[in-house]
Design a protein around this motif. Structure first.
Motif, PDB file in Angstrom:
ATOM      1  N   GLN A 183      10.917 -23.580 -32.571  1.00  0.00           N
ATOM      2  CA  GLN A 183      12.071 -23.616 -33.473  1.00  0.00           C
ATOM      3  C   GLN A 183      11.997 -24.824 -34.394  1.00  0.00           C
ATOM      4  N   ASP A 184      12.289 -24.581 -35.658  1.00  0.00           N
ATOM      5  CA  ASP A 184      12.321 -25.639 -36.660  1.00  0.00           C
ATOM      6  C   ASP A 184      13.469 -26.594 -36.349  1.00  0.00           C
ATOM      7  N   PRO A 185      13.327 -27.883 -36.640  1.00  0.00           N
ATOM      8  CA  PRO A 185      14.437 -28.823 -36.397  1.00  0.00           C
ATOM      9  C   PRO A 185      15.736 -28.421 -37.089  1.00  0.00           C
ATOM     10  N   GLY A 186      15.626 -27.641 -38.162  1.00  0.00           N
ATOM     11  CA  GLY A 186      16.819 -27.179 -38.874  1.00  0.00           C
ATOM     12  C   GLY A 186      17.491 -25.991 -38.204  1.00  0.00           C
ATOM     13  N   GLY A 187      16.877 -25.437 -37.159  1.00  0.00           N
ATOM     14  CA  GLY A 187      17.480 -24.348 -36.414  1.00  0.00           C
ATOM     15  C   GLY A 187      16.837 -22.994 -36.615  1.00  0.00           C
ATOM     16  N   GLY A 188      15.970 -22.850 -37.585  1.00  0.00           N
ATOM     17  CA  GLY A 188      15.345 -21.558 -37.851  1.00  0.00           C
ATOM     18  C   GLY A 188      13.939 -21.475 -37.269  1.00  0.00           C
ATOM     19  N   TRP A 189      13.259 -20.408 -37.614  1.00  0.00           N
ATOM     20  CA  TRP A 189      11.881 -20.204 -37.180  1.00  0.00           C
ATOM     21  C   TRP A 189      11.038 -19.835 -38.379  1.00  0.00           C
ATOM     22  N   GLY A 190       9.768 -20.150 -38.325  1.00  0.00           N
ATOM     23  CA  GLY A 190       8.836 -19.755 -39.367  1.00  0.00           C
ATOM     24  C   GLY A 190       8.558 -18.270 -39.278  1.00  0.00           C
ATOM     25  N   TYR A 191       8.156 -17.695 -40.379  1.00  0.00           N
ATOM     26  CA  TYR A 191       7.827 -16.273 -40.373  1.00  0.00           C
ATOM     27  C   TYR A 191       6.500 -16.117 -39.698  1.00  0.00           C
TER      28      TYR A 191
END
Length: 191
Positions: A183-191
């Motif tokens: 998980q990205d530190p911003g809360g999302g995920w990479g495609y």
């Protein structure tokens, strides 16, 4: 001081919303609206003429007909036929099959999870064979998982589990652990 400021922001938000709402009229569509019904019929007609041979495309079209209350539609039968051909195939699932298998599992679970229990279990087994050593799904030859593939796999397995097909707790635990690690530190995920 902070409480008064927060209360002021909330009051301002309500007043602003009220003023904006009073100056406009709302137009809402429901599933029964003629415009929505016409769009649904156009979509159904499009699916009847589409020619995508992939298992996932057939499963998606079949599931759409189920949602429309048309379980006897030829697209439902075509999707079931594609599922059976997949299960009869000796060929090992490839990368693109992760997407298709997830959609096919969701279709069979919606169609009749009790009647087609054997097919449902077979699809789940094929999907689990594609699971990587990192506990999730990804492209062959890569040491990492793929978020897009994993979402389709989890969607299929979630449908299977809700239909009563056991999915080992370790599968869920490994997938969640991988998702948390990536998980990205911003809360999302990479495609």
């Amino acid at each position: 001081m902070i409480e008064r400021r927060a209360l002021g922001v909330v009051v301002f938000g309500f007043v602003f919303t009220f003023v904006v709402d009073c100056g406009s009229s709302a137009i809402a569509y429901t599933p029964d609206s003629p415009e929505v019904q016409a769009a649904v019929e156009r979509a159904a007609k499009y699916l009847e003429t589409a020619s995508d041979a992939r298992l996932g495309a057939k499963a998606l079209a079949g599931r759409a007909m189920l949602y429309l209350g048309r379980p006897e539609h030829p697209l439902v039968e075509a999707a079931l036929g594609a599922v059976r051909r997949e299960l009869e195939s000796a060929k090992e699932p490839d990368d693109s099959n992760v997407y298709s298998l997830g959609l096919a599992i969701a279709f069979v679970a919606e169609l009749d999870d009790a009647k087609y229990r054997t097919e449902l279990r077979g699809l789940v087994e094929r999907l689990l064979k594609r699971r990587g050593p990192y506990g999730t799904w990804g492209y062959t030859g890569r040491a990492t998982g793929d978020t897009s593939m994993t979402q389709y796999a989890v969607y299929g397995l979630w449908n299977a589990a809700n239909a009563g097909v056991a999915v080992d707790d370790q599968v869920w635990n490994d997938t969640v652990a991988w998702l948390l690690k990536t998980q990205d530190p911003g809360g999302g995920w990479g495609y």
